[in-house]
Design a protein around this motif. Structure first.
Motif, PDB file in Angstrom:
ATOM      1  N   GLY A  30       0.821  -1.197   0.000  1.00 36.58           N
ATOM      2  CA  GLY A  30       0.000   0.000   0.000  1.00 36.58           C
ATOM      3  C   GLY A  30       0.863   1.259   0.000  1.00 36.58           C
ATOM      4  N   PRO A  31       0.243   2.423   0.037  1.00 38.45           N
ATOM      5  CA  PRO A  31       0.987   3.685  -0.045  1.00 38.45           C
ATOM      6  C   PRO A  31       2.014   3.829   1.083  1.00 38.45           C
ATOM      7  CG  PRO A  31      -1.362   4.056  -0.342  1.00 38.45           C
ATOM      8  CD  PRO A  31      -1.212   2.634   0.100  1.00 38.45           C
ATOM      9  N   VAL A  32       3.178   4.334   0.721  1.00 35.74           N
ATOM     10  CA  VAL A  32       4.260   4.561   1.673  1.00 35.74           C
ATOM     11  C   VAL A  32       4.632   6.029   1.636  1.00 35.74           C
ATOM     12  CG1 VAL A  32       6.632   3.996   2.305  1.00 35.74           C
ATOM     13  CG2 VAL A  32       5.146   2.221   1.349  1.00 35.74           C
ATOM     14  N   ALA A  33       4.623   6.682   2.784  1.00 35.91           N
ATOM     15  CA  ALA A  33       4.986   8.096   2.857  1.00 35.91           C
ATOM     16  C   ALA A  33       6.501   8.231   2.941  1.00 35.91           C
ATOM     17  CB  ALA A  33       4.337   8.745   4.075  1.00 35.91           C
ATOM     18  N   GLY A  34       7.050   9.235   2.259  1.00 35.11           N
ATOM     19  CA  GLY A  34       8.473   9.518   2.364  1.00 35.11           C
ATOM     20  C   GLY A  34       9.321   8.597   1.502  1.00 35.11           C
ATOM     21  N   ASP A  35      10.641   8.721   1.657  1.00 35.73           N
ATOM     22  CA  ASP A  35      11.583   7.937   0.877  1.00 35.73           C
ATOM     23  C   ASP A  35      11.677   6.510   1.416  1.00 35.73           C
ATOM     24  OD1 ASP A  35      12.161  10.141  -0.684  1.00 35.73           O
ATOM     25  OD2 ASP A  35      13.837  10.776   0.590  1.00 35.73           O
ATOM     26  N   VAL A  36      12.077   5.610   0.538  1.00 37.45           N
ATOM     27  CA  VAL A  36      12.380   4.233   0.945  1.00 37.45           C
ATOM     28  C   VAL A  36      13.858   3.978   0.684  1.00 37.45           C
ATOM     29  CG1 VAL A  36      10.044   3.408   0.517  1.00 37.45           C
ATOM     30  CG2 VAL A  36      11.757   3.281  -1.301  1.00 37.45           C
ATOM     31  N   GLU A  37      14.432   3.019   1.405  1.00 38.68           N
ATOM     32  CA  GLU A  37      15.871   2.749   1.314  1.00 38.68           C
ATOM     33  C   GLU A  37      16.094   1.263   1.075  1.00 38.68           C
ATOM     34  OE1 GLU A  37      19.852   2.816   4.210  1.00 38.68           O
ATOM     35  OE2 GLU A  37      17.867   3.399   4.989  1.00 38.68           O
ATOM     36  N   VAL A  38      16.792   0.944  -0.025  1.00 36.46           N
ATOM     37  CA  VAL A  38      17.166  -0.442  -0.278  1.00 36.46           C
ATOM     38  C   VAL A  38      18.323  -0.797   0.643  1.00 36.46           C
ATOM     39  CG1 VAL A  38      18.047  -2.089  -1.963  1.00 36.46           C
ATOM     40  CG2 VAL A  38      16.391  -0.368  -2.666  1.00 36.46           C
ATOM     41  N   LEU A  39      18.119  -1.809   1.487  1.00 38.85           N
ATOM     42  CA  LEU A  39      19.144  -2.222   2.442  1.00 38.85           C
ATOM     43  C   LEU A  39      20.083  -3.253   1.845  1.00 38.85           C
ATOM     44  CD1 LEU A  39      16.888  -2.547   5.610  1.00 38.85           C
ATOM     45  CD2 LEU A  39      18.312  -0.601   4.932  1.00 38.85           C
ATOM     46  N   SER A  40      19.548  -4.196   1.100  1.00 38.03           N
ATOM     47  CA  SER A  40      20.371  -5.208   0.440  1.00 38.03           C
ATOM     48  C   SER A  40      19.521  -5.856  -0.626  1.00 38.03           C
ATOM     49  CB  SER A  40      20.871  -6.259   1.437  1.00 38.03           C
ATOM     50  OG  SER A  40      19.790  -7.004   1.962  1.00 38.03           O
ATOM     51  N   GLY A  41      20.199  -6.525  -1.549  1.00 35.66           N
ATOM     52  CA  GLY A  41      19.460  -7.204  -2.598  1.00 35.66           C
ATOM     53  C   GLY A  41      20.348  -8.128  -3.389  1.00 35.66           C
ATOM     54  N   GLY A  42      19.726  -9.060  -4.103  1.00 35.66           N
ATOM     55  CA  GLY A  42      20.491 -10.009  -4.888  1.00 35.66           C
ATOM     56  C   GLY A  42      19.564 -10.980  -5.568  1.00 35.66           C
ATOM     57  N   HIS A  43      20.122 -12.138  -5.970  1.00 38.26           N
ATOM     58  CA  HIS A  43      19.305 -13.169  -6.612  1.00 38.26           C
ATOM     59  C   HIS A  43      18.202 -13.650  -5.672  1.00 38.26           C
ATOM     60  CE1 HIS A  43      21.422 -13.657 -10.289  1.00 38.26           C
ATOM     61  NE2 HIS A  43      22.569 -14.000  -9.728  1.00 38.26           N
ATOM     62  N   ALA A  44      18.494 -13.766  -4.378  1.00 40.67           N
ATOM     63  CA  ALA A  44      17.562 -14.421  -3.462  1.00 40.67           C
ATOM     64  C   ALA A  44      16.465 -13.485  -2.983  1.00 40.67           C
ATOM     65  CB  ALA A  44      18.318 -14.987  -2.267  1.00 40.67           C
ATOM     66  N   ASN A  45      16.814 -12.270  -2.584  1.00 40.35           N
ATOM     67  CA  ASN A  45      15.801 -11.362  -2.049  1.00 40.35           C
ATOM     68  C   ASN A  45      16.298  -9.934  -2.101  1.00 40.35           C
ATOM     69  OD1 ASN A  45      17.226 -10.578   0.494  1.00 40.35           O
ATOM     70  ND2 ASN A  45      17.050 -12.763   0.902  1.00 40.35           N
ATOM     71  N   VAL A  46      15.398  -9.014  -1.817  1.00 47.20           N
ATOM     72  CA  VAL A  46      15.773  -7.611  -1.658  1.00 47.20           C
ATOM     73  C   VAL A  46      15.057  -7.090  -0.421  1.00 47.20           C
ATOM     74  CG1 VAL A  46      13.937  -6.813  -3.216  1.00 47.20           C
ATOM     75  CG2 VAL A  46      15.910  -5.349  -2.772  1.00 47.20           C
ATOM     76  N   ASN A  47      15.755  -6.299   0.384  1.00 54.61           N
ATOM     77  CA  ASN A  47      15.216  -5.743   1.624  1.00 54.61           C
ATOM     78  C   ASN A  47      15.120  -4.236   1.497  1.00 54.61           C
ATOM     79  OD1 ASN A  47      15.238  -8.280   3.172  1.00 54.61           O
ATOM     80  ND2 ASN A  47      17.443  -8.125   2.946  1.00 54.61           N
ATOM     81  N   VAL A  48      13.955  -3.695   1.826  1.00 55.59           N
ATOM     82  CA  VAL A  48      13.706  -2.267   1.667  1.00 55.59           C
ATOM     83  C   VAL A  48      13.194  -1.699   2.983  1.00 55.59           C
ATOM     84  CG1 VAL A  48      12.416  -0.507   0.394  1.00 55.59           C
ATOM     85  CG2 VAL A  48      13.126  -2.601  -0.766  1.00 55.59           C
ATOM     86  N   ARG A  49      13.865  -0.694   3.493  1.00 51.33           N
ATOM     87  CA  ARG A  49      13.407   0.009   4.696  1.00 51.33           C
ATOM     88  C   ARG A  49      12.268   0.944   4.291  1.00 51.33           C
ATOM     89  NH1 ARG A  49      16.395   2.058   9.161  1.00 51.33           N
ATOM     90  NH2 ARG A  49      14.922   2.989  10.635  1.00 51.33           N
ATOM     91  N   LEU A  50      11.093   0.704   4.864  1.00 49.56           N
ATOM     92  CA  LEU A  50       9.928   1.500   4.507  1.00 49.56           C
ATOM     93  C   LEU A  50       9.805   2.750   5.362  1.00 49.56           C
ATOM     94  CD1 LEU A  50       7.317  -1.386   4.075  1.00 49.56           C
ATOM     95  CD2 LEU A  50       8.682  -0.257   2.299  1.00 49.56           C
ATOM     96  N   ASP A  51      10.092   2.605   6.650  1.00 44.50           N
ATOM     97  CA  ASP A  51      10.007   3.714   7.595  1.00 44.50           C
ATOM     98  C   ASP A  51      10.772   3.293   8.841  1.00 44.50           C
ATOM     99  OD1 ASP A  51       8.192   1.989   9.038  1.00 44.50           O
ATOM    100  OD2 ASP A  51       6.565   2.727   7.780  1.00 44.50           O
ATOM    101  N   ALA A  52      10.574   3.984   9.938  1.00 45.89           N
ATOM    102  CA  ALA A  52      11.347   3.689  11.147  1.00 45.89           C
ATOM    103  C   ALA A  52      10.999   2.337  11.757  1.00 45.89           C
ATOM    104  CB  ALA A  52      11.123   4.792  12.178  1.00 45.89           C
ATOM    105  N   GLU A  53       9.872   1.766  11.382  1.00 48.76           N
ATOM    106  CA  GLU A  53       9.407   0.557  12.059  1.00 48.76           C
ATOM    107  C   GLU A  53       9.288  -0.667  11.164  1.00 48.76           C
ATOM    108  OE1 GLU A  53       5.710   1.712  13.768  1.00 48.76           O
ATOM    109  OE2 GLU A  53       6.647   2.902  15.365  1.00 48.76           O
ATOM    110  N   ARG A  54       9.437  -0.536   9.826  1.00 50.94           N
ATOM    111  CA  ARG A  54       9.132  -1.656   8.947  1.00 50.94           C
ATOM    112  C   ARG A  54      10.215  -1.869   7.880  1.00 50.94           C
ATOM    113  NH1 ARG A  54       3.750  -0.577   6.041  1.00 50.94           N
ATOM    114  NH2 ARG A  54       4.757   1.471   5.764  1.00 50.94           N
TER     115      ARG A  54
END
Length: 298
Positions: A30-54
């Motif tokens: 769903g909608p995300v306010a503000g910027d998002v930050e890619v923490l890591s990524g690769g063939h297996a998965n990608v992790n994205v920081r959505l906000d301070a809690e998720r």
């Protein structure tokens, strides 16, 4: 302050890594306010920081791993922390963001890791193999050592000629020479984290250990995880405290460091899959493989 040795922090980011665009993210959460930050990524998965809690964790290679990891995170571990699962979909989890710091190379941290890994390895299985979402073995290996050996051969066959030449058949020869001991040490199958290394082990302000990234978990010999933990040679105080804490709940064989390194050859070969010769990653991994097999790096 000395951190656990981890040359992998300095490895080049793989060229194939692609960030999720905002539309892909919001299609899942769903909608995300503000910027998002890619923490890591690769063939297996990608992790994205959505906000301070998720944190959004998207499983690119194996969407079924999302359900398996969710089951592992929900087990109610006693000796360490994992992120809570806030929501889930077919190919993603939304996880609690847990503020953390890198793990220190100290006896205190070694003991915490020993207690945690002993608890993980207390989950036993009748056979080695890949786990389903219910944490039962869904795809047994049959002959565990044979399956690991076949995996090594398959990856080595795919390597760039320069990397195959650097290894010179030494991994297969070493595994074959020690197959009897390795088979004996692999007789019991336990729950393996599957990526139990410094980049997935962190400290919390409370003093607790945080264990992340369970998507590679499977059933197999305990020394596979221990080999990953000890791969880059943590200090003797860390190793001694780890072994003492682990042995209070689970057995360790004599010479466990040597045999853990032998099992880790399988993981190290996997880390070369798709890697370009001449990179820092290739140099570090080939050097560690040759050290384990008793050869000098070229």
């Amino acid at each position: 302050m000395r951190l656990l040795p981890n040359p992998e922090r300095a490895w080049e980011r793989a060229a194939h890594v692609e960030a999720l665009d905002r539309a892909e993210i919001e299609r899942r959460v769903g909608p995300v306010a503000g910027d998002v930050e890619v923490l890591s990524g690769g063939h297996a998965n990608v992790n994205v920081r959505l906000d301070a809690e998720r944190v959004l964790r998207v499983y690119r290679r194996d969407p079924a791993a999302a359900a398996k990891e969710a089951s592992l995170l929900a087990r109610g571990w006693r000796t360490f922390r994992v992120p809570a699962v806030l929501s889930a979909g077919e190919d993603f989890l939304v996880l609690e963001h847990v503020p953390h710091v890198p793990l220190e190379d100290t006896a205190t941290c070694g003991a915490a890791v020993g207690r945690a890994l002993a608890e993980i390895h207390a989950v036993g299985f009748d056979a080695a193999g890949f786990l389903g979402p219910d944490l039962a073995v869904a795809a047994p290996f049959g002959d565990c050592i044979g399956a690991l050996r076949a995996y090594v051969d398959a990856v080595v066959d795919r390597l760039a000629p320069e990397l195959r030449g650097a290894l010179g058949g030494r991994v297969g020869a070493f595994l074959d020479e020690n197959a009897g001991v390795l088979r004996d040490l692999a007789s019991a199958s336990v729950l393996l984290h599957g990526d139990f290394k410094a980049s997935n082990l962190h400290g919390l302000p409370s003093g607790e250990l945080l264990v992340l990234d369970w998507e590679f978990a499977y059933a197999g010999p305990s020394l596979m995880d221990i080999g990953q933990l000890l791969r880059w040679s943590p200090g003797p105080e860390f190793v001694a405290a780890f072994a003492a804490a682990y042995r209070r709940s689970a057995p360790l064989p004599d010479g466990f460091e040597r045999w853990a390194a032998a099992f880790d050859l399988v993981n190290l070969v996997g880390l070369l899959d798709g890697v370009e010769p001449g990179t820092r990653r290739a140099s570090d991994v080939v050097g560690r493989i040759l050290q384990t097999t008793g050869h000098r790096a070229p």
